[in-house]
Design a protein around this motif. Sequence first.
Motif, PDB file in Angstrom:
ATOM      1  N   GLU A  32      -1.648 -10.665   9.222  1.00 28.82           N
ATOM      2  CA  GLU A  32      -2.186 -10.020   8.028  1.00 28.82           C
ATOM      3  C   GLU A  32      -3.043 -11.009   7.224  1.00 28.82           C
ATOM      4  O   GLU A  32      -2.832 -12.219   7.279  1.00 28.82           O
TER       5      GLU A  32
ATOM      6  N   ASN B  73       0.725  -7.204   3.412  1.00 26.56           N
ATOM      7  CA  ASN B  73       0.801  -6.053   4.297  1.00 26.56           C
ATOM      8  C   ASN B  73      -0.295  -5.045   3.920  1.00 26.56           C
ATOM      9  O   ASN B  73      -0.217  -4.399   2.885  1.00 26.56           O
TER      10      ASN B  73
ATOM     11  N   LYS C 141      13.118  -1.854   8.625  1.00 28.01           N
ATOM     12  CA  LYS C 141      13.362  -2.534   9.892  1.00 28.01           C
ATOM     13  C   LYS C 141      14.851  -2.483  10.216  1.00 28.01           C
ATOM     14  O   LYS C 141      15.677  -2.262   9.339  1.00 28.01           O
TER      15      LYS C 141
ATOM     16  N   ARG D 241       3.313  -8.560   7.836  1.00 30.31           N
ATOM     17  CA  ARG D 241       3.428  -8.690   9.275  1.00 30.31           C
ATOM     18  C   ARG D 241       2.556  -9.847   9.752  1.00 30.31           C
ATOM     19  O   ARG D 241       1.617 -10.252   9.063  1.00 30.31           O
ATOM     20  N   PRO D 242       2.831 -10.386  10.951  1.00 22.22           N
ATOM     21  CA  PRO D 242       1.974 -11.443  11.504  1.00 22.22           C
ATOM     22  C   PRO D 242       0.531 -10.963  11.624  1.00 22.22           C
ATOM     23  O   PRO D 242       0.269  -9.801  11.939  1.00 22.22           O
TER      24      PRO D 242
ATOM     25  N   GLN E 104       6.513  -7.236   2.156  1.00 25.42           N
ATOM     26  CA  GLN E 104       6.762  -7.951   3.402  1.00 25.42           C
ATOM     27  C   GLN E 104       5.512  -7.868   4.245  1.00 25.42           C
ATOM     28  O   GLN E 104       4.936  -6.794   4.414  1.00 25.42           O
TER      29      GLN E 104
ATOM     30  N   LYS F  38       0.122 -13.856   2.561  1.00 26.04           N
ATOM     31  CA  LYS F  38       0.005 -12.841   3.598  1.00 26.04           C
ATOM     32  C   LYS F  38       0.451 -11.495   3.017  1.00 26.04           C
ATOM     33  O   LYS F  38       1.541 -11.377   2.478  1.00 26.04           O
TER      34      LYS F  38
ATOM     35  N   LYS G  96       4.793   2.957  19.610  1.00 22.27           N
ATOM     36  CA  LYS G  96       3.605   2.866  18.770  1.00 22.27           C
ATOM     37  C   LYS G  96       3.049   4.259  18.492  1.00 22.27           C
ATOM     38  O   LYS G  96       2.910   5.081  19.399  1.00 22.27           O
TER      39      LYS G  96
ATOM     40  N   SER H 216      -1.134  -2.499   5.933  1.00 19.94           N
ATOM     41  CA  SER H 216      -0.960  -1.265   6.699  1.00 19.94           C
ATOM     42  C   SER H 216      -0.792  -0.052   5.786  1.00 19.94           C
ATOM     43  O   SER H 216      -1.202   1.061   6.153  1.00 19.94           O
TER      44      SER H 216
END
Length: 283
Positions: free
Chosen positions: A192, A205, A136, A189-190, A187, A203, A164, A207
């Motif tokens: 998750e 990740n 990030k 993400r919102p 880390q 929470k 995206k 992905s």
Amino acid sequence: MYVVMSLFAALLSAVPASWLDRIAGGLATLCFDILRLRRALVVKNLEIALGDVYEPHERLAIARDSYKNFVLTAFEFIRSKYHDISANVDIQGEENLRQALEQGQGVYILCFHLGNWEAMGSYITRNIAPAHVLVKKVGGGGMNRFVEENREHNEFLWVKRQKKGDGFKAIVDILDRNEIVGFVMDQARPGEPRLPFFGTPAKTNTSFAAIWQRRQAPIVPAFMHRKSVGKHVLEVMPAINLETSDNTEQDILDHSVLFNKEVEKAVRKYPDHYFWLHNRWKS
């Protein structure tokens, strides 16, 4: 901010390593014991993760040392234009990464915030194969410019994303060139799901597991730990064997739990090198 950081980097470059160690220790005491910056969060995280292994006073010592190691990591990165960040890295398990690359599919490195991750990316690119990490932006314009210039100097490559879909396309291109993609696992993400992490739902990740389903390649966990200022050990684990089923959604969850377990194993080995400032178990 860019000018301030550049001047600070020049100043740090003149400081002997033994002094940097003392300064980092002093700053750790200041931040943890006096200013108590995020102390409650770090203490809570350590109790959740390692309360079954260490007594309260031992966890406090681990927390204080983790602050010191983070400060040293920051110092090493800030002054890396003057002192090669990857010059003093010993590697263990290099054959695991090279064997994975020999398959010709590219390689994912499962990485996390333990030790000097900036030195890890730099070392792998300079000595094994180009390693690109999903990261990030750091801070505002001036700070981010300073960070990106240092990363370019260190040959720490990152996946550039403008819109995206850019990230996945870049990952496929990198793997098709038989290069490396580093995916930072710790880390979330919102939105998750909460999956077990040190035995407590956190929470997570997912992905990475979802991307692997779309473009499969060997996954090799790797992490750093510090020997002293500017000197590190890179540990590369054997590739993870993932089993798949007809239920892709469940596979993504199961694989993400497995990734969490890989993080746990490394953190339990070097708890004072982990970045405990992440609020993984937030409600």
